[in-house]
Every structure is written in structure tokens, then in C-alpha cells.
Scaffold this active site. Sequence first.
Site, PDB file in Angstrom:
ATOM      1  N   ASP A 167       0.840  -1.202   0.000  1.00  0.00           N
ATOM      2  CA  ASP A 167       0.000   0.000   0.000  1.00  0.00           C
ATOM      3  C   ASP A 167       0.869   1.244   0.000  1.00  0.00           C
ATOM      4  O   ASP A 167       1.810   1.348   0.799  1.00  0.00           O
ATOM      5  CB  ASP A 167      -0.844   0.034   1.293  1.00  0.00           C
ATOM      6  CG  ASP A 167      -2.317  -0.164   1.026  1.00  0.00           C
ATOM      7  OD1 ASP A 167      -2.772   0.060  -0.108  1.00  0.00           O
ATOM      8  OD2 ASP A 167      -3.021  -0.564   1.974  1.00  0.00           O
ATOM      9  N   LYS A 225      -0.497  -0.536  -4.246  1.00  0.00           N
ATOM     10  CA  LYS A 225      -1.935  -0.256  -4.211  1.00  0.00           C
ATOM     11  C   LYS A 225      -2.113   1.175  -3.727  1.00  0.00           C
ATOM     12  O   LYS A 225      -1.376   1.615  -2.848  1.00  0.00           O
ATOM     13  CB  LYS A 225      -2.669  -1.223  -3.264  1.00  0.00           C
ATOM     14  CG  LYS A 225      -4.162  -0.895  -3.099  1.00  0.00           C
ATOM     15  CD  LYS A 225      -4.928  -2.022  -2.446  1.00  0.00           C
ATOM     16  CE  LYS A 225      -4.981  -1.959  -0.931  1.00  0.00           C
ATOM     17  NZ  LYS A 225      -5.507  -0.691  -0.367  1.00  0.00           N
ATOM     18  N   GLU A 285      -5.363   4.374  -3.076  1.00  0.00           N
ATOM     19  CA  GLU A 285      -6.798   4.638  -2.960  1.00  0.00           C
ATOM     20  C   GLU A 285      -7.217   5.779  -3.875  1.00  0.00           C
ATOM     21  O   GLU A 285      -6.472   6.745  -4.051  1.00  0.00           O
ATOM     22  CB  GLU A 285      -7.140   5.005  -1.509  1.00  0.00           C
ATOM     23  CG  GLU A 285      -6.820   3.898  -0.522  1.00  0.00           C
ATOM     24  CD  GLU A 285      -7.130   4.284   0.922  1.00  0.00           C
ATOM     25  OE1 GLU A 285      -7.653   5.388   1.169  1.00  0.00           O
ATOM     26  OE2 GLU A 285      -6.828   3.461   1.809  1.00  0.00           O
ATOM     27  N   GLU A 319     -14.102  -1.781  -1.393  1.00  0.00           N
ATOM     28  CA  GLU A 319     -14.291  -1.936   0.050  1.00  0.00           C
ATOM     29  C   GLU A 319     -15.636  -1.369   0.488  1.00  0.00           C
ATOM     30  O   GLU A 319     -15.975  -0.214   0.187  1.00  0.00           O
ATOM     31  CB  GLU A 319     -13.141  -1.224   0.797  1.00  0.00           C
ATOM     32  CG  GLU A 319     -13.259  -1.383   2.319  1.00  0.00           C
ATOM     33  CD  GLU A 319     -11.982  -1.050   3.075  1.00  0.00           C
ATOM     34  OE1 GLU A 319     -10.949  -0.771   2.451  1.00  0.00           O
ATOM     35  OE2 GLU A 319     -12.038  -1.088   4.327  1.00  0.00           O
TER      36      GLU A 319
END
Length: 261
Positions: free
Chosen positions: A80, A110, A112, A179
Site C-alpha cells: 500500500d 496499491k 486509494e 471496500e
Amino acid sequence: MTTTRIRGMKGVDKITMLTSYDYTLARLADESGVEILLVGDSASNIVCGNQYTLPITVDEMIFLTKGVVRAAQHALVVVDMPFGSYQVNDDEAVRNAIRMIKESGADAVKLEGGREVADAIRRMVVAGVPVCGHLGLTPQSVNQFGGYGLRAKEEAEAEKLIADAKLLDAAGCFCIVLEKIPAALAERVTKAVSCPTIGIGAGAGTDGQVLVLHDMLGLNEGFKPKFLRQFAHLAEPIHQAVGDYVKAVKDASFPSAEESY
Ligand code: KIV
């Protein structure tokens, strides 16, 4: 495991992803057949005891990821990008993505977000960094949303999320984490994109599932959201074993003669 194989699993075989933050548990998860080990920024909560994911740094993520990479014999390792490492501008985002891959040994990053990070993702992919997207509940935006509730309940928000997923797909993401969104929406997204979707609290219609390892092992007894299945209840035997150890040292039954040199 490669990102190409993960892509090829869409519609063929469900993809399994679990978080990992250290060598020992990553080794056990890898040996047990999980296909993707995610060094999530949830390490901020699980490893460091912070309330939010926001404080963890690039250096701390790299340190944790190195242990997971050493453990992974089969699984793909995804790290992340922490809060602040890709939001300032695209140049900095690409520089940090390359640094995280170079120094940690992870296979992919990764991050967001949707349209606001699509250009940065396109440049990372061009630079040779595979990227996993993350939509829906994005914990790094907790202060913006004021909590961890279900996302995209209203149609307008759902349409925006589908459009964002298409942008991430077009930018070259090899998979997208969804999510905490309604199961029906997760199915719509899964059908709308060419890359696999990996759900957490997003129902059964995604191409794969991800859980936080410590949560699914039952190490956080108090944390029981509806989407979480505890596949073990390890807090109890750990309490028992540590309690037994304390007792054995106190009553001098440990170490025994056989346990001494
Ligand atoms: O950081 C994390 O653990 C995650 C998963 C919940 C997908 O992003």
C-alpha cells in the site's frame, strides 16, 4: 504469481488476498495457498496501534514489506502507498511508487481513489509499476467522510464509483479492491471492468476476496463488522499460552531439567 496470472483469473477462478505485515505470518499464509499478500497500510492500526491508517510512512511500509517479500515463495506481494505519498502531485506519486518497489522488493503497489489518481496510475504503469486500485471505503479519507460507514448507497455515488472503476481499468490497474459497498454495486463494477475486482465487505459477486489477516484469525476479539468471518479464534489460545507461561515461570515449573543444559 504474476499480475498477468491474476488478470487471467477473472471469470475463471476466485482470487484470494490477505494482508500480511511480517515474515512469520506471511510465510504461513503463503504456504497455505493465498495468491496475493497485501502489505496494507492497515499496518498502522494492526502493527502500530494507531487509530487510523494516516500516520504510517513510506519508510515504515518498506521496512514491513521486506519481511513479507522474504516469506513469499508463491504469492504476489502488493504494498500500500501510505497517505501523503501520492496525493501531492503525479511526479511525486510515481517517484514514491518506484522507490517502494525498488527498496521493498514488492511486485506491485496499491493506492486509494478514482479519477483524482488515474493519471498518476497511468504513469506508474508506463514506468513498469503494476498498480492495484482501491475504491469504495477508502480509509485514508476518513477525515473527509467522518467514519467507516457503507459507501455508495445512493445511485449518484454508485454511478460515480462505476465511472471511477472504468478510469482505473483504462489507466492499467491489474485489479481493483472494492471496500464496503453494496453487493449489487460490486457486481455491476465487476461486470463493467476488464480487470479483476477484489472485495472486502462487497458481497460475493467480485472476482476475489480480501480480509485483514489478524481479523480473520480472530486476533482482534472486539472487531466484528458484519462482513468479517473469523476463520479462527486465536486470541483465546494466545491468552491461554501466555498465561500458562507466566504461571510456569512464577511457580518455577519452567524450565524443567529437560529444558535446561
Ligand atoms: O490496508 C488494508 O488492509 C487494505 C485492505 C482492507 C484492502 O487496504
